[in-house]
Design an enzyme around this catalytic site. Structure first.
Site, PDB file in Angstrom:
ATOM      1  N   GLU A  56       0.816  -1.219   0.000  1.00 20.79           N
ATOM      2  CA  GLU A  56       0.000   0.000   0.000  1.00 20.79           C
ATOM      3  C   GLU A  56       0.851   1.271   0.000  1.00 20.79           C
ATOM      4  OE1 GLU A  56      -3.685  -0.521   2.615  1.00 20.79           O
ATOM      5  OE2 GLU A  56      -2.401  -2.147   3.290  1.00 20.79           O
ATOM      6  N   SER A  76      -6.771  -2.006   2.028  1.00 25.23           N
ATOM      7  CA  SER A  76      -7.047  -1.603   0.650  1.00 25.23           C
ATOM      8  C   SER A  76      -7.634  -2.735  -0.185  1.00 25.23           C
ATOM      9  CB  SER A  76      -5.779  -1.061  -0.037  1.00 25.23           C
ATOM     10  OG  SER A  76      -5.355   0.122   0.607  1.00 25.23           O
ATOM     11  N   GLU A 127     -14.181  -4.979  10.088  1.00 25.93           N
ATOM     12  CA  GLU A 127     -12.853  -4.632  10.593  1.00 25.93           C
ATOM     13  C   GLU A 127     -12.823  -3.174  11.022  1.00 25.93           C
ATOM     14  OE1 GLU A 127      -9.757  -3.811   7.433  1.00 25.93           O
ATOM     15  OE2 GLU A 127     -11.194  -4.965   6.240  1.00 25.93           O
ATOM     16  N   ASN A 145     -10.042   0.141  11.274  1.00 28.73           N
ATOM     17  CA  ASN A 145      -8.788   0.640  10.722  1.00 28.73           C
ATOM     18  C   ASN A 145      -8.226   1.741  11.612  1.00 28.73           C
ATOM     19  OD1 ASN A 145      -8.906  -0.545   7.701  1.00 28.73           O
ATOM     20  ND2 ASN A 145     -10.944   0.079   8.357  1.00 28.73           N
ATOM     21  N   SER A 150     -10.853   8.635  -0.423  1.00 27.62           N
ATOM     22  CA  SER A 150     -11.009   7.853   0.807  1.00 27.62           C
ATOM     23  C   SER A 150     -12.296   8.216   1.545  1.00 27.62           C
ATOM     24  CB  SER A 150      -9.801   8.054   1.716  1.00 27.62           C
ATOM     25  OG  SER A 150      -8.632   7.516   1.135  1.00 27.62           O
TER      26      SER A 150
END
EC number: 6.3.2.4
Length: 341
Positions: A33, A172, A296, A298, A307
């Site tokens: 990433e 990602s 999840e 982050n 984003s």
């Protein structure tokens, strides 16, 4: 639950001499990433420069430690915007704490917990009471030792279809595959193991994909509006994340108000249960019954122009230069630094 963060605080009365207060953005690194990290770092840095801060950038390389410790270059605060390993597994945060430098984001131990998707799922399910799709975690060696075909047949028999295959660590959507046909499962496992040695194989939940971001400023949590992600093929993969065009975003998500509130509550529960700090983004699938299913959390959300967190912040009425400045000031106000020897 939501308390508005004042973006209009004048930078000249903030209490900080911004032109002489150095914010170091650490970005890049050697993970898959890297490009996303560089884009996130320079975008955030650009907004901070616009707000009057002195901003520096540094890659994750052999020159970083001398840079951090030298009296001529040592920053006042660090914003680690490294994605992938080292950036989100807690490593860089351990380094910054040993250097005695304040930084934005969750501490190392919390980062490690969130970084491991199976562990995070178990923690939020047991301690936070959240729903999460049933899954199993299998290393690549298991397929070699027991026979790949036998393990794959057992997966389909036990979990059914569709399945979602992804590396236990990473971001990602790299190495992730939605599997609707058993014949495609071997290929999905190969793709997954190209990005990590352990796979999380999860029952794929049909529903609405939603992301909920949280900012923690001056002790107050603000839950940004839940953001709905709609892609042509139903999978929010790498291209859909970073290529403007085919993916549609809706803020707030096109869901009943009661479900939006459930999503906010679930995101706060994940943030607190995982002991996250300053900034987080939690991803869910809202199932057919309107229940948020945790996927999840982050600790270093993407901050590029496509984003999710920045989109949600703008939709909530925030000006990003001011919002990011408030986050920097909040951490500086807490005097987290350990005296550097």
């Amino acid at each position: 639950m939501e308390t508005a963060i004042d973006d209009d605080k004048d930078k000249t009365t903030s209490g900080y001499d911004r032109p002489n207060t150095t914010v170091l953005i650490v970005c890049g690194g050697l993970s898959h990433e890297r490009d996303v990290s560089l884009s996130s770092g320079h975008r955030v840095g650009g907004f901070l420069e616009e707000a009057g801060w002195k901003v520096a950038f540094h890659d994750m390389d052999s020159e970083l430690l001398p840079y951090l410790s030298s009296s001529s270059t040592r920053p006042d605060i660090v914003w680690p915007l490294l994605h992938g390993a080292n950036g989100e597994d807690g490593s860089i945060r351990d380094i910054l704490e040993m250097e005695g430098l304040p930084y934005i984001g969750s501490r190392a131990k919390a980062s490690r917990t969130a970084w491991s998707k199976p562990i995070a799922k178990n923690v939020v399910r047991k301690l936070g009471g959240l729903s999460t799709p049933h899954s199993v975690t299998l290393p690549e060696s298991m397929f070699r030792e027991l026979g790949a075909n036998k393990v794959i047949d057992l997966l389909v028999q036990s979990l059914g279809l569709p399945l979602f295959v992804k590396p236990t660590m990473g971001g990602s959507a790299l190495g992730c595959t939605l599997v609707t046909n058993a014949d495609k499962l071997p290929e999905a496992m190969v793709t997954c193991f190209a990005y990590g040695d352990v796979a999380l194989v999860e029952q794929a939940v049909t529903g609405t994909e939603v992301s909920v971001s949280i900012l923690e400023i001056n002790g107050t949590l603000e839950v940004l509006p839940p953001l709905e992600i709609s892609t042509p093929n139903g999978t929010y993969d790498y291209d859909a994340r970073y290529t403007p065009g085919p993916t549609d975003f809706y803020v707030p998500a096109r869901l009943p108000e009661s479900v939006l509130e459930s999503l906010k509550t679930a995101a706060v529960s994940a943030h607190k249960t995982l002991s996250l700090r300053d900034i987080s983004r939690t991803d869910f699938i809202v199932d057919a019954d309107g229940v948020p299913q945790f996927l999840e959390s982050n600790v270093t959300p993407g901050m590029t122009d496509t984003s999710l967190l920045p989109q949600a912040a703008v939709a909530a009425g925030h000006q990003l230069p001011q919002l990011y400045s408030r986050l920097v000031e909040s951490v500086l106000d807490q005097n987290r630094a350990i005296p550097h020897a």
